[in-house]
Design a protein around this motif. Sequence first.
Motif, PDB file in Angstrom:
ATOM      1  N   TRP A   1      33.144 -16.298  -3.452  1.00 27.06           N
ATOM      2  CA  TRP A   1      31.407 -16.809  -3.800  1.00 27.06           C
ATOM      3  C   TRP A   1      31.215 -16.539  -5.514  1.00 27.06           C
ATOM      4  O   TRP A   1      32.310 -15.017  -5.899  1.00 27.06           O
ATOM      5  N   GLY A   2      30.696 -17.162  -6.484  1.00 29.88           N
ATOM      6  CA  GLY A   2      29.927 -16.772  -7.521  1.00 29.88           C
ATOM      7  C   GLY A   2      28.912 -15.729  -7.212  1.00 29.88           C
ATOM      8  O   GLY A   2      28.196 -16.674  -6.523  1.00 29.88           O
ATOM      9  N   MET A   3      28.825 -14.794  -6.921  1.00 36.82           N
ATOM     10  CA  MET A   3      27.457 -13.394  -7.248  1.00 36.82           C
ATOM     11  C   MET A   3      26.494 -14.002  -8.252  1.00 36.82           C
ATOM     12  O   MET A   3      25.617 -13.241  -7.604  1.00 36.82           O
ATOM     13  N   ARG A   4      26.541 -15.702  -9.458  1.00 34.38           N
ATOM     14  CA  ARG A   4      25.465 -14.964  -9.796  1.00 34.38           C
ATOM     15  C   ARG A   4      24.600 -15.985  -9.624  1.00 34.38           C
ATOM     16  O   ARG A   4      23.877 -16.350 -10.370  1.00 34.38           O
ATOM     17  N   ASP A   5      25.236 -17.125  -8.334  1.00 32.03           N
ATOM     18  CA  ASP A   5      24.527 -18.049  -7.557  1.00 32.03           C
ATOM     19  C   ASP A   5      23.119 -17.630  -7.759  1.00 32.03           C
ATOM     20  O   ASP A   5      23.165 -16.306  -6.108  1.00 32.03           O
ATOM     21  N   TRP A   6      21.850 -18.553  -8.239  1.00 26.82           N
ATOM     22  CA  TRP A   6      20.964 -18.450  -7.494  1.00 26.82           C
ATOM     23  C   TRP A   6      20.163 -19.206  -6.477  1.00 26.82           C
ATOM     24  O   TRP A   6      19.567 -18.913  -5.600  1.00 26.82           O
ATOM     25  N   CYS A   7      20.693 -19.674  -6.346  1.00 21.63           N
ATOM     26  CA  CYS A   7      20.707 -20.893  -5.195  1.00 21.63           C
ATOM     27  C   CYS A   7      21.583 -20.440  -4.126  1.00 21.63           C
ATOM     28  O   CYS A   7      20.423 -19.847  -2.977  1.00 21.63           O
TER      29      CYS A   7
ATOM     30  N   ALA B   1      23.287 -13.043   0.025  1.00 18.91           N
ATOM     31  CA  ALA B   1      22.097 -13.355   1.464  1.00 18.91           C
ATOM     32  C   ALA B   1      23.580 -14.466   2.050  1.00 18.91           C
ATOM     33  O   ALA B   1      23.285 -14.520   3.283  1.00 18.91           O
ATOM     34  N   PHE B   2      23.824 -15.763   1.157  1.00 18.63           N
ATOM     35  CA  PHE B   2      24.510 -17.124   2.120  1.00 18.63           C
ATOM     36  C   PHE B   2      25.546 -16.428   2.595  1.00 18.63           C
ATOM     37  O   PHE B   2      26.245 -16.531   3.569  1.00 18.63           O
ATOM     38  N   LEU B   3      26.503 -15.778   1.828  1.00 24.16           N
ATOM     39  CA  LEU B   3      27.240 -15.055   2.273  1.00 24.16           C
ATOM     40  C   LEU B   3      27.776 -14.353   3.433  1.00 24.16           C
ATOM     41  O   LEU B   3      28.480 -14.138   4.610  1.00 24.16           O
TER      42      LEU B   3
ATOM     43  N   GLU C   1      37.804 -13.438   5.436  1.00 24.95           N
ATOM     44  CA  GLU C   1      38.210 -12.860   4.356  1.00 24.95           C
ATOM     45  C   GLU C   1      36.918 -13.182   2.790  1.00 24.95           C
ATOM     46  O   GLU C   1      37.035 -14.933   2.578  1.00 24.95           O
ATOM     47  N   VAL C   2      36.922 -12.346   2.394  1.00 22.69           N
ATOM     48  CA  VAL C   2      35.725 -12.550   1.459  1.00 22.69           C
ATOM     49  C   VAL C   2      36.584 -12.795  -0.175  1.00 22.69           C
ATOM     50  O   VAL C   2      36.583 -11.306  -0.816  1.00 22.69           O
ATOM     51  N   HIS C   3      36.510 -13.279  -1.078  1.00 26.90           N
ATOM     52  CA  HIS C   3      36.864 -12.966  -2.217  1.00 26.90           C
ATOM     53  C   HIS C   3      35.354 -13.243  -3.271  1.00 26.90           C
ATOM     54  O   HIS C   3      34.803 -14.238  -3.613  1.00 26.90           O
ATOM     55  N   CYS C   4      35.134 -12.159  -3.892  1.00 30.62           N
ATOM     56  CA  CYS C   4      33.599 -11.733  -5.033  1.00 30.62           C
ATOM     57  C   CYS C   4      34.554 -12.393  -6.542  1.00 30.62           C
ATOM     58  O   CYS C   4      35.373 -11.999  -7.069  1.00 30.62           O
ATOM     59  N   PHE C   5      33.416 -13.236  -7.329  1.00 29.51           N
ATOM     60  CA  PHE C   5      33.766 -13.164  -8.252  1.00 29.51           C
ATOM     61  C   PHE C   5      32.378 -12.839  -8.868  1.00 29.51           C
ATOM     62  O   PHE C   5      30.794 -14.023  -8.577  1.00 29.51           O
ATOM     63  N   GLU C   6      32.325 -12.069  -9.998  1.00 29.31           N
ATOM     64  CA  GLU C   6      31.102 -11.194 -10.519  1.00 29.31           C
ATOM     65  C   GLU C   6      30.463 -11.792 -11.736  1.00 29.31           C
ATOM     66  O   GLU C   6      29.557 -11.483 -11.144  1.00 29.31           O
TER      67      GLU C   6
END
Length: 308
Positions: free
Chosen positions: A250-256, A260-262, A273-278
């Motif tokens: 997940w790209g965490m700076r996605d405005w769309c 919340a969708f994650l 399994e969650v991988h966040c890309f800040e």
Amino acid sequence: MSADPRLASARALTAPIRAEYPFRPHIHEVDGAWLHYIDEGPTDAGNETLVFVHGNPTWSFAWRHLVTELSQRHRCIALDHVGCGLSAKPADYEYRLARHAENLTSLIDALGLERVTLVLHDWGGAIGMGFARRRPELVRAIAVLNTGAFPSSRIPLRIAACRWPVFGPLLVRGLGAFSRAALVMAVEKPLSPLAKRGYLLPYATWNDRVAVQAFVDDIPMDERHPSWSELAAIAAALPTFADRPTAAFWGMRDWCFTPAFLSGFLERWPELEVHCFEHAGHYLFEDEPTALAKGLSDFVARQPVASS
């Protein structure tokens, strides 16, 4: 390359684009149209087949970095939805969620794939899970990237404006504003001029942008929308895949497709399994292609090989 006239768009790719997207084109007939897809890597990979499903306003070009890397070890298939990329763009077509899911199902059935790992982005989440609910026995694992597959009450104003009568089609189909804006708004790291040309290449005219507008119009916000029942059925089926290996990148700076969708996926798949890309946006595959490819490769490698 074949003289098949349906491959004219593939043959017309410029040398720089072809170098960036060096994949052999394939055609699959679907009801009322045909779609283009790429099929790279070892065809005897069995359980290692990855199916990449794009969203709007992209096409299989978006997966080029991942396919180039992952096809060294795995079979990688990426389609262009009807109306998108190098696929047919009929003016009169049922550009609805259910139809796109049925087209994906038709392709996977025709290829005889027995176990697939789905890699889903944007509209590809709903479309890919639409396939999954139709053929659950074929789904080995699922990776979601800044996507959704369940109803939401929110829609960003900049997307809602593209649905307004007259004004929306003028923006999306007339000016190509939706496709062009995505080149800036969907990334945190500026795209190269070549990448920008690649994304826009299939969407040069009003006619070319028919599906770009259709996808915007097909976002179901309430029960009155023609695609609401399909999306609701997909959402209802999601918990039945909680026992499969699932991962979110997940790209965490996605405005769309915000975090919340994650959270929505985590509610339905507690073992996700969650991988966040800040520092990445909606086009995670552009902002972090190397890290994403490694993460996906590791995720696939950790899954046990099913007995034949």
